[in-house]
Design a protein around this motif. Structure first.
Motif, mmCIF file in Angstrom:
data_model
loop_
_atom_site.group_PDB
_atom_site.id
_atom_site.type_symbol
_atom_site.label_atom_id
_atom_site.label_comp_id
_atom_site.label_asym_id
_atom_site.label_seq_id
_atom_site.Cartn_x
_atom_site.Cartn_y
_atom_site.Cartn_z
ATOM 1 N N LYS A 1 -21.654 -34.444 30.006
ATOM 2 C CA LYS A 1 -19.980 -34.141 29.850
ATOM 3 C C LYS A 1 -19.937 -33.243 30.968
ATOM 4 O O LYS A 1 -20.918 -32.038 31.589
ATOM 5 C CB LYS A 1 -19.702 -33.706 28.339
ATOM 6 C CG LYS A 1 -20.065 -32.859 27.907
ATOM 7 C CD LYS A 1 -19.458 -32.601 26.295
ATOM 8 C CE LYS A 1 -20.691 -31.217 25.972
ATOM 9 N NZ LYS A 1 -20.257 -31.032 24.646
ATOM 10 N N LEU A 2 -18.568 -33.415 31.250
ATOM 11 C CA LEU A 2 -18.228 -32.461 32.760
ATOM 12 C C LEU A 2 -16.540 -32.179 32.329
ATOM 13 O O LEU A 2 -15.703 -33.073 32.659
ATOM 14 C CB LEU A 2 -18.390 -33.312 34.329
ATOM 15 C CG LEU A 2 -18.204 -32.449 35.429
ATOM 16 C CD1 LEU A 2 -19.362 -32.304 36.572
ATOM 17 C CD2 LEU A 2 -16.620 -32.918 35.714
ATOM 18 N N LEU A 3 -16.719 -30.702 32.277
ATOM 19 C CA LEU A 3 -14.958 -30.230 32.795
ATOM 20 C C LEU A 3 -14.910 -29.630 34.378
ATOM 21 O O LEU A 3 -15.800 -29.228 34.928
ATOM 22 C CB LEU A 3 -14.762 -29.220 31.921
ATOM 23 C CG LEU A 3 -13.649 -28.235 31.851
ATOM 24 C CD1 LEU A 3 -12.706 -29.447 31.130
ATOM 25 C CD2 LEU A 3 -13.761 -27.111 31.129
ATOM 26 N N GLY A 4 -13.675 -30.854 34.447
ATOM 27 C CA GLY A 4 -13.147 -30.201 35.763
ATOM 28 C C GLY A 4 -11.597 -30.036 35.885
ATOM 29 O O GLY A 4 -11.266 -29.802 34.962
ATOM 30 N N GLY A 5 -10.960 -29.005 37.092
ATOM 31 C CA GLY A 5 -10.100 -28.895 37.573
ATOM 32 C C GLY A 5 -9.470 -27.777 37.189
ATOM 33 O O GLY A 5 -10.111 -27.061 38.362
ATOM 34 N N ASP A 6 -7.840 -27.479 37.916
ATOM 35 C CA ASP A 6 -7.651 -26.156 38.297
ATOM 36 C C ASP A 6 -7.734 -25.035 37.285
ATOM 37 O O ASP A 6 -6.294 -25.474 35.929
ATOM 38 C CB ASP A 6 -5.883 -26.610 39.415
ATOM 39 C CG ASP A 6 -5.723 -25.236 40.256
ATOM 40 O OD1 ASP A 6 -6.315 -24.335 39.017
ATOM 41 O OD2 ASP A 6 -4.479 -25.321 40.116
ATOM 42 N N LEU A 7 -8.357 -24.087 36.770
ATOM 43 C CA LEU A 7 -8.010 -23.210 36.166
ATOM 44 C C LEU A 7 -7.363 -22.091 35.830
ATOM 45 O O LEU A 7 -7.378 -21.186 35.260
ATOM 46 C CB LEU A 7 -9.430 -22.633 35.283
ATOM 47 C CG LEU A 7 -10.607 -23.757 35.193
ATOM 48 C CD1 LEU A 7 -11.972 -23.221 34.576
ATOM 49 C CD2 LEU A 7 -9.907 -24.676 33.846
#
Length: 329
Positions: free
Chosen positions: A251-257
């Protein structure tokens, strides 16, 4: 003479009787043709006026008149987005498949405020990076400000990818604003979950997609956290990680934090994930690093790139990964 006239009249009357019969027959048929529909309408009107067993007992004529006077709702027809040439068949999951190398990108596309003509430019950035999976933030779908087009579907059609969209703000009945995930591998299910929010703040969410990479599932999460309040971001990343941690396997989490290195937000995510782009540097025109790709131990990070594009105030961040097979294979 009178007898002769009477006999002559009698003969003429006999000659005219067939004609009278024909006239009377035609007249009767004509009368029935005219009167039958009127009689039918009269009976129908009488039936309509009589009470029905299923009618509401307290329905009043004024209420009926009011209902009839209300305008019918209007539904707008949208143009279908460009079709993908070939939609992959639903895949079978094989956890023992040979590990697969893939490139993942995260890219905030500037509030969706790009013209339809610029969507090809975004697709070119993705194509040039060789990305297989793309996480987009600030995406419009059928909104007037961006040309009333389905942005994720159009970008995906340029690349021959599949796309899924998560609306966090429903601007009108025509479309929304949120995040999207694109993939050249089959997408086997997705959902979008709204995150904790406060009055007056923009609604945020986390979009999840199951991506089947040569028979093995990779669960990808795409999010865009609040940019105004650290405490709200902390609440949001807590909700995101609750969802991420509910899934096993790769699994992988990505984006603009909207949070920098050393922040509490990033620390919460890194309790179970790793920072694949720690050495890549700034991802925003204003400096600083806010765009992340955070895998778990099933993925090993390789080379990465940060690409300024001029199409957004954020840069496109892409990283190569090797995804291992199941531990017990």
């Amino acid at each position: 003479m009178s007898h002769h006239r009477s006999r002559k009249f009698s003969v003429r009357l006999k000659e005219l009787l067939p004609i009278f019969a024909v006239v009377l027959t035609v007249g009767a048929i004509a009368a029935l043709t005219v009167l039958a529909p009127r009689l039918s309408d009269s009976r129908q009107a009488s039936a309509d006026a009589s009470p029905s067993p299923s009618a509401e007992p307290d329905a009043s004529p004024s209420a009926s008149a009011s209902a009839l006077s209300e305008p019918l709702p209007k539904f707008k027809t949208l143009d279908a987005p460009p079709a993908i040439d070939k939609v992959p068949k639903k895949p079978k999951i094989d956890p023992c498949a040979v590990p697969r190398n893939l490139t993942v990108m995260t890219f905030n596309i500037k509030g969706g405020r790009v013209s339809p003509g610029e969507l090809g430019g975004i697709a070119s950035v993705i194509r040039d990076s060789g990305a297989d999976v793309v996480l987009l933030q600030e995406v419009d779908q059928n909104r007037r400000r961006s040309g009333n087009v389905d942005q994720p579907a159009i970008i995906a059609s340029h690349l021959g990818m599949q796309s899924v969209f998560g609306a966090n703000a429903y601007i009108t009945d025509r479309g929304g604003y949120g995040t999207a995930i694109l993939s050249r591998y089959p997408i086997d299910g997705y959902d979008n979950t709204h995150l904790p929010n406060r009055d007056g703040k923009e609604q945020r969410g986390v979009l999840r997609a199951n991506i089947i990479v040569e028979g093995q599932r990779l669960v990808v999460f795409n999010t865009h956290l609040d940019h105004t309040s650290d405490s709200l971001r902390q609440a949001q990343i807590g909700a995101v990680m609750s969802k991420v941690n509910a899934y096993d396997g790769a699994k992988l989490l990505g984006g603009d934090l909207n949070a920098g290195d050393g922040s509490g937000v990033l620390g919460t995510a890194l309790a179970t994930l790793s920072d694949a782009g720690a050495s890549l540097g700034s991802s925003h025109d204003g400096g600083g690093r806010v765009d992340y790709l955070l895998p778990n131990s099933w993925l090993t990070a390789g080379d990465g790139n940060v690409t300024p594009t001029g199409l957004s105030d954020h840069h496109a961040v892409s990283i190569d990964f090797a995804m291992r097979g199941a531990a017990d294979c």
